[in-house]
Design an enzyme around this catalytic site. Structure first.
Site, PDB file in Angstrom:
ATOM      1  N   HIS A   1      -4.133 -13.393   8.491  1.00  0.00           N
ATOM      2  CA  HIS A   1      -5.511 -13.518   8.978  1.00  0.00           C
ATOM      3  C   HIS A   1      -5.483 -14.525  10.126  1.00  0.00           C
ATOM      4  O   HIS A   1      -5.836 -15.692   9.958  1.00  0.00           O
ATOM      5  CB  HIS A   1      -6.432 -13.911   7.826  1.00  0.00           C
ATOM      6  CG  HIS A   1      -6.441 -12.869   6.744  1.00  0.00           C
ATOM      7  ND1 HIS A   1      -7.130 -11.681   6.873  1.00  0.00           N
ATOM      8  CD2 HIS A   1      -5.789 -12.789   5.560  1.00  0.00           C
ATOM      9  CE1 HIS A   1      -6.928 -10.926   5.803  1.00  0.00           C
ATOM     10  NE2 HIS A   1      -6.110 -11.577   4.985  1.00  0.00           N
TER      11      HIS A   1
ATOM     12  N   GLY B   1     -14.151 -17.106   3.173  1.00  0.00           N
ATOM     13  CA  GLY B   1     -15.606 -17.133   3.292  1.00  0.00           C
ATOM     14  C   GLY B   1     -16.320 -16.646   2.049  1.00  0.00           C
ATOM     15  O   GLY B   1     -17.563 -16.642   2.000  1.00  0.00           O
TER      16      GLY B   1
ATOM     17  N   THR C   1     -12.501  -9.584   4.192  1.00  0.00           N
ATOM     18  CA  THR C   1     -13.788  -9.263   3.589  1.00  0.00           C
ATOM     19  C   THR C   1     -14.907  -9.365   4.631  1.00  0.00           C
ATOM     20  O   THR C   1     -15.858  -8.594   4.607  1.00  0.00           O
ATOM     21  CB  THR C   1     -14.121 -10.282   2.467  1.00  0.00           C
ATOM     22  OG1 THR C   1     -12.953 -10.492   1.702  1.00  0.00           O
ATOM     23  CG2 THR C   1     -15.237  -9.787   1.581  1.00  0.00           C
TER      24      THR C   1
ATOM     25  N   TYR D   1     -12.021  -4.672   5.454  1.00  0.00           N
ATOM     26  CA  TYR D   1     -12.052  -4.156   4.083  1.00  0.00           C
ATOM     27  C   TYR D   1     -12.912  -2.891   3.978  1.00  0.00           C
ATOM     28  O   TYR D   1     -12.633  -2.000   3.200  1.00  0.00           O
ATOM     29  CB  TYR D   1     -12.676  -5.209   3.143  1.00  0.00           C
ATOM     30  CG  TYR D   1     -11.748  -6.205   2.508  1.00  0.00           C
ATOM     31  CD1 TYR D   1     -10.523  -6.533   3.069  1.00  0.00           C
ATOM     32  CD2 TYR D   1     -12.112  -6.837   1.319  1.00  0.00           C
ATOM     33  CE1 TYR D   1      -9.695  -7.476   2.467  1.00  0.00           C
ATOM     34  CE2 TYR D   1     -11.282  -7.776   0.713  1.00  0.00           C
ATOM     35  CZ  TYR D   1     -10.080  -8.096   1.293  1.00  0.00           C
ATOM     36  OH  TYR D   1      -9.271  -9.022   0.695  1.00  0.00           O
TER      37      TYR D   1
ATOM     38  N   HIS E   1      -5.609  -2.964   1.223  1.00  0.00           N
ATOM     39  CA  HIS E   1      -5.759  -4.108   0.317  1.00  0.00           C
ATOM     40  C   HIS E   1      -5.994  -3.531  -1.082  1.00  0.00           C
ATOM     41  O   HIS E   1      -6.992  -2.853  -1.308  1.00  0.00           O
ATOM     42  CB  HIS E   1      -6.940  -4.975   0.756  1.00  0.00           C
ATOM     43  CG  HIS E   1      -7.465  -5.874  -0.314  1.00  0.00           C
ATOM     44  ND1 HIS E   1      -7.129  -7.214  -0.393  1.00  0.00           N
ATOM     45  CD2 HIS E   1      -8.290  -5.619  -1.357  1.00  0.00           C
ATOM     46  CE1 HIS E   1      -7.734  -7.733  -1.452  1.00  0.00           C
ATOM     47  NE2 HIS E   1      -8.437  -6.795  -2.064  1.00  0.00           N
TER      48      HIS E   1
ATOM     49  N   ASP F   1       0.041 -12.860   3.889  1.00  0.00           N
ATOM     50  CA  ASP F   1      -1.421 -12.964   3.748  1.00  0.00           C
ATOM     51  C   ASP F   1      -1.867 -14.351   4.235  1.00  0.00           C
ATOM     52  O   ASP F   1      -2.787 -14.960   3.686  1.00  0.00           O
ATOM     53  CB  ASP F   1      -1.854 -12.725   2.289  1.00  0.00           C
ATOM     54  CG  ASP F   1      -3.289 -12.214   2.179  1.00  0.00           C
ATOM     55  OD1 ASP F   1      -3.907 -11.931   3.223  1.00  0.00           O
ATOM     56  OD2 ASP F   1      -3.789 -12.120   1.044  1.00  0.00           O
TER      57      ASP F   1
ATOM     58  N   SER G   1      -7.984 -17.117   2.000  1.00  0.00           N
ATOM     59  CA  SER G   1      -8.352 -18.203   1.087  1.00  0.00           C
ATOM     60  C   SER G   1      -7.806 -17.880  -0.294  1.00  0.00           C
ATOM     61  O   SER G   1      -7.752 -16.718  -0.703  1.00  0.00           O
ATOM     62  CB  SER G   1      -9.867 -18.363   1.025  1.00  0.00           C
ATOM     63  OG  SER G   1     -10.451 -17.205   0.474  1.00  0.00           O
TER      64      SER G   1
HETATM   65 ZN    ZN Z   1      -6.011  -8.342   1.002  1.00  0.00          ZN
END
Ligand code: ZN
Length: 389
Positions: A62, A68, A98, A129, A194, A284, A288
């Site tokens: 990311h 978030g 997301t 996503y 994912h 990844d 978070s």
């Molecule tokens: Zn993922």
């Protein structure tokens, strides 16, 4: 800009033995046992006592930050150059997650280009996503075809409450659009998936390949080491001709709850007879990693690290009893071939000069070269990102 690496034990990732590697500008020109050059404009790097392997290809980072899911203050920061280079990662593929509202595709493309300007190779996925996919041009095919950094779409979420609960028909259409965009532009057009922790696991992917003409190789499901049951579903997906990816960023809580450490998951798959070319690991990075208490309340947040990919590779190579060349393949040639990055993940004449030198005993990083540029020397940073102190 000519660089000559002398006397390294070369894993291409196929073991080639002790060799010299000649680099001109951003490409490998020659690999052979004894290369000698006249003239003063050559930088010589002593590779004795080191293995030379391709730079790591991290297929999911990311790069603009992710997270978030615990509110605005839980949005994670963006990746900095040396988080990759100090971890031997010379190629990253950036993705939203997301959040495709406050995180945007133009920002993702700009960050990929920034990382490229700073010295590594960076690509990205269109979409996020959710489906229908957010795109730049209004079309998945056009994004992949017309935007140079975009090589596929993802991560599209399945088996996850945060995804759009797509049907097989919807997912097939996305894969078909990505496939055509990839074919017309000479890219992979891969659909990064994912995989959440819901019980339907990879069922939707099987449904797509069983009811359409889309091959399993169009999909690239990740987070397969979430638990043993999903890992076994991953094995069945490989038997159907697919690829699977393990996530290396983790925390103690995830492992306690049943996540299989990525290195252990790869070793298990190899022991089941799955070929290393179908297995990959990714960090990844900058996702978070929420920490919850027994009542399910969010009590802490950690950030996924690109570094975890190298650490998991080292564990795989040193303690899981697999061939070194297989361990190297799952972080280099395998992801490059899944993503159809032709000049990446291999050490051979004509390939991009992305090279990691590791101490042959400890497997610690010594030097990192990305597109012919010396980024890390003696484990110290030579080139920093624009805003790194
Ligand atoms: Zn993922």
């Amino acid at each position: 800009m000519i660089t000559l690496i002398k006397g390294a034990d070369v894993y291409a990732p196929t073991p080639l033995g002790i060799n010299d590697i000649l680099i001109a500008h951003d490409k490998i020109v020659e690999i052979s046992p004894s290369i000698s050059l006249q003239g003063g404009a050559v930088t010589v790097v002593d590779g004795k006592g080191c293995i030379a392997m391709p730079g790591l290809v991290d297929s999911l980072v990311h790069i603009t930050g992710g997270g978030g899911e615990g509110g605005f203050h839980t949005r994670t920061p963006e990746m900095q150059l040396t988080e990759a280079t100090l971890a031997g990662v010379t190629t990253v593929v950036g993705a939203l997650g997301t959040d495709a509202t406050t995180r945007t595709l133009p920002d993702l493309i700009a960050k990929a280009r920034a990382l490229y300007e700073e010295g590594i190779s960076a690509y990205c996925y269109t979409g996020s996503y959710q489906l229908p996919a957010r795109t730049i041009t209004g079309s998945i095919t056009d994004d992949i075809l017309l935007i140079d950094t975009m090589i596929g779409i993802g991560e599209v979420a399945i088996a996850d409450h945060r995804g759009s609960q797509p049907t097989a028909r919807e997912l097939a259409k996305v894969a078909a659009d990505a496939r055509v965009g990839g074919m017309l532009s000479g890219k992979g057009g891969i659909v990064s998936i994912h995989t959440g922790d819901a019980s339907d696991q990879l069922t939707l992917l099987h449904e797509v390949i069983n009811t359409t003409n889309i091959p399993a190789s169009q999909f690239y499901p990740t987070h397969i080491n979430r638990n043993q049951s999903l890992l076994e579903a991953g094995q069945r997906w490989c038997e159907a001709g697919g690829f699977i990816d393990m996530t290396t960023s983790t925390n103690e809580q995830f492992i306690e709850e049943g996540e299989i450490p990525a290195a252990q998951a790869i070793a298990w798959c190899l022991a089941q007879g799955i070929d290393a070319s179908q297995l990959t690991m990714s960090s990844d990075g900058n996702a978070s990693l929420p920490v919850f208490d027994a009542e399910g309340q969010l009590i802490g947040l950690e950030v996924g690290k690109v570094r975890s990919l190298f650490d998991a590779w080292q564990t795989l190579a040193k303690t899981e009893g697999v061939f070194l060349h297989d361990a190297i393949a799952v972080v280099t040639s395998s992801p490059a071939s899944v993503l159809k990055l032709k000049n990446k993940g291999k050490l051979a004449a004509g390939c991009d000069a992305d090279i990691v030198l590791c101490d042959a005993q400890s497997l610690d990083i010594r030097d990192v070269i990305a597109r012919g540029k010396h980024m890390v020397s003696d484990n110290g940073v030579l080139i920093k990102g624009t805003f790194e102190a």
